[in-house]
Every structure is written in structure tokens, then in C-alpha cells.
Design an enzyme around this catalytic site. Structure first.
Site, PDB file in Angstrom:
ATOM      1  N   LYS A   1     -10.281  -0.099  -2.092  1.00 15.18           N
ATOM      2  CA  LYS A   1     -10.332  -0.525  -0.687  1.00 15.18           C
ATOM      3  C   LYS A   1     -11.700  -0.234  -0.064  1.00 15.18           C
ATOM      4  O   LYS A   1     -12.191   0.898  -0.109  1.00 15.18           O
ATOM      5  CB  LYS A   1      -9.228   0.205   0.085  1.00 15.18           C
ATOM      6  CG  LYS A   1      -9.096  -0.177   1.549  1.00 15.18           C
ATOM      7  CD  LYS A   1      -7.945   0.612   2.181  1.00 15.18           C
ATOM      8  CE  LYS A   1      -7.733   0.277   3.640  1.00 15.18           C
ATOM      9  NZ  LYS A   1      -6.633   1.089   4.228  1.00 15.18           N
TER      10      LYS A   1
ATOM     11  N   GLU B   1       0.847  -1.185   0.000  1.00 12.59           N
ATOM     12  CA  GLU B   1       0.000   0.000   0.000  1.00 12.59           C
ATOM     13  C   GLU B   1       0.892   1.248   0.000  1.00 12.59           C
ATOM     14  O   GLU B   1       1.957   1.264   0.616  1.00 12.59           O
ATOM     15  CB  GLU B   1      -0.882  -0.028   1.244  1.00 12.59           C
ATOM     16  CG  GLU B   1      -1.911   1.082   1.330  1.00 12.59           C
ATOM     17  CD  GLU B   1      -2.750   0.989   2.588  1.00 12.59           C
ATOM     18  OE1 GLU B   1      -3.900   1.434   2.544  1.00 12.59           O
ATOM     19  OE2 GLU B   1      -2.257   0.465   3.612  1.00 12.59           O
TER      20      GLU B   1
ATOM     21  N   CYS C   1      -4.767  -3.838   3.033  1.00 11.09           N
ATOM     22  CA  CYS C   1      -4.474  -3.480   4.422  1.00 11.09           C
ATOM     23  C   CYS C   1      -5.614  -3.748   5.409  1.00 11.09           C
ATOM     24  O   CYS C   1      -5.841  -4.889   5.799  1.00 11.09           O
ATOM     25  CB  CYS C   1      -4.016  -2.025   4.471  1.00 11.09           C
ATOM     26  SG  CYS C   1      -3.098  -1.598   5.982  1.00 11.09           S
TER      27      CYS C   1
END
Length: 298
Positions: free
Chosen positions: A138, A67, A179
Site C-alpha cells: 500500500k 484489507e 483502501c
């Protein structure tokens, strides 16, 4: 389209079509990056270029970046200022890098422009001809007061995605996450059982506090419960005076064993491992959880 950074139909790319095992080599090599990105786009690109060459020389067919691979701002709003569309010059450079190096790239956490005040945190997969094969935005944003640490409010400048995405690749069918998604098992269950993922990617920039407590435990749990390879490329070390990442890039097999890891949690480099489709098939056949799942209505 044959131009660099041209995109395929992303809707079709995300459909769950299983790769016939007979057409896939029994082992395919993958590389995962550990790096310390800074607020300098070209400096980060030079680091990424060097690591791509290392991965290509090692025989990897795909290299996974963490990321914020292309940029790590000093303040929360900095990323919005440099955010671009996927056909902008930053992604163009990475598309050219993939084509020139003849390797697939997983670019986790690219700052894709949404508007003047917000962006998407986008995981981009580029093939070895320089074409974007798939993107995932995300879904779970990091709005957290870290115990004993700082407060984060990713939603202040990031728009969450709404689609779960998987895509075929030379190392198997990839499930795309980013993440903080790691803490929400349902997306991983859907990637495995609905979209037939074989390898799940978790590009990350974990904080030092949460990383020390939960990083490896969560990753191994996701690998075990989905019977997938899990590849977690990580930011590492101190980016600036205000931001530090935990590090510890990992490649984990479907039995939950760590098969790739850098010896130094703070170093910049790659770890490589072979995706073993025979092992994947064996684990799933001997413990057929896909057939044993029970629907539970709460």
C-alpha cells in the site's frame, strides 16, 4: 518452485503484458467478500475458509478478501506484533487454502513484517496452485482526522510501498490497490493506461463516517474513468470497542453500474458477478479515452 507459497518473479509479474482477448473466456465469475475480522488469526481463517468454499461452489475463479482479512487489532500497535514474512505460517495456510480449493485468492491488506516496529500493508495474489503470483504494498497511508470521529496515523507503524503493480489472472489483468489508495486517481490511471489493467481490486476497511460519505461514489468514479471492473471487498461492522468499518462490498462494471452487492451492509458473506469481456471491449471501443487522452503539463 513447486512448494506452497513459492513466489514468482514479482518484477516480471508486474510488467504490463496485455492478455490476448482470444484466449480469454467472454465471461468469468468472481466473488467478493464482506466480513468482520477480529484479533484472532485462526477465527478469521475459519471464516475465510468457509467463504472460499462458498465461492468455489458458485463457480468463481477468484475470490477477493478485504484489507485486514487475517487480523484486526484492538490497538494500532497490535498488528506489528503478529506481522510475518510472506513465507510464514499465516500466509502458508492461505496458500494451502487456495491450492486445496482450486481457486485464486486476492488477499488485501496482509500484515507483512518490515522490522520490529513497522510492517507493510501488503495485497497478496495467490493462484490456484498455492503460489504467490504478485504482491503490492500500500502506497497511500491513512493519516487522517476523521470529521466527527477518531484520528488515525497508519504511518506510525506502516512503511509505504513504492511500486504500482498489475498481474494477469483468470479474470483478466488485475490492478492492485488497497483502501486509502482509492482517493488518489493517478494510480488508477497508471494501472489502466500504462499497465493495461482490466479489473482493479480495492480491498478496504473504510471508516463508517468516510464510507457513508464517499465509498460508492469514489468506487464508481474509478470504474468509469478507467473503464475497468472495480472489485471492492470490505470489512463490515464492529470489530471491537474502538473500531467499526462501513461495509458494503461492491462489484462495479466498466460503465459504472453496480453488478454485485450484499443485501446487508453488516453481514458476512460473498457477492458474485461475471466479468464480461465483451462489455469491457464494447465500452472501451465506443468511448476510446485511451486514444483521446491529452498530456497536460501544469
Amino acid at each position: 518452485m513447486n512448494t506452497c507459497c513459492a513466489s514468482v518473479d514479482l518484477t516480471k509479474a508486474s510488467l504490463p503484458t496485455q492478455i490476448p482477448m482470444a484466449t480469454v473466456k467472454k465471461t468469468v465469475r468472481v466473488a467478493a467478500v464482506q466480513m468482520t475480522s477480529v484479533n484472532d488469526l485462526m477465527a478469521n481463517f475459519r471464516t475465510c475458509s468457509r467463504l472460499v468454499q462458498e465461492a468455489a461452489l458458485a463457480g468463481a475463479k477468484l475470490i477477493c478478501f478485504p484489507e485486514n482479512f487475517s487480523y484486526m487489532g484492538e490497538k494500532s500497535g497490535d498488528s506489528v506484533k503478529i506481522a510475518e514474512s510472506l513465507d510464514g505460517p499465516v500466509m502458508q495456510r492461505y496458500c494451502s487454502l487456495a491450492r486445496d480449493s482450486n481457486i485464486w485468492l486476492s488477499l488485501g491488506g496482509f500484515q507483512e513484517r518490515f522490522d520490529d516496529t513497522h510492517l507493510y500493508n501488503t495485497h497478496v495474489v495467490i493462484d490456484d496452485t498455492g503460489m504467490i503470483q504478485s504482491t503490492y504494498q500500500k502506497m497511500h497511508l491513512f493519516d487522517v482526522d476523521v470529521p466527527g470521529g477518531s484520528s488515525y496515523k497508519e504511518s506510525n507503524f506502516t512503511v509505504p510501498g513504492t511500486n504500482i503493480v498489475s498481474v494477469d489472472s483468470p479474470i483478466g489483468r488485475l490492478g492492485l490497490t488497497v483502501c486509502y489508495d482509492l482517493r488518489f486517481p493517478k494510480i488508477y490511471q497508471q494501472l489502466r493506461f500504462d499497465q493495461k489493467a482490466q479489473v482493479i481490486l480495492v480491498p478496504s476497511a473504510f471508516t463508517t463516517v468516510t464510507g457513508e460519505a464517499h465509498w460508492e461514489i469514489l468506487l464508481r468514479a474509478r470504474a468509469i474513468e478507467t473503464q475497468c471492473y472495480v472489485i471492492a471487498a470490505s470489512q463490515a461492522g464492529k470489530h471491537n470497542e474502538k473500531r467499526e468499518s462501513y461495509g458494503d462490498t461492491l462489484i462495479i462494471d466498466p460503465w459504472g453500474s453496480v453488478v454485485g452487492r450484499l443485501p446487508d451492509r453488516f453481514s458476512t458473506g460473498i457477492t458474485v458477478a461475471d466479468i464480461d469481456f465483451s462489455l469491457l471491449e464494447s465500452v472501451r471501443t465506443k468511448m476510446p479515452i485511451d486514444k483521446q487522452r491529452v498530456s497536460i503539463d501544469l
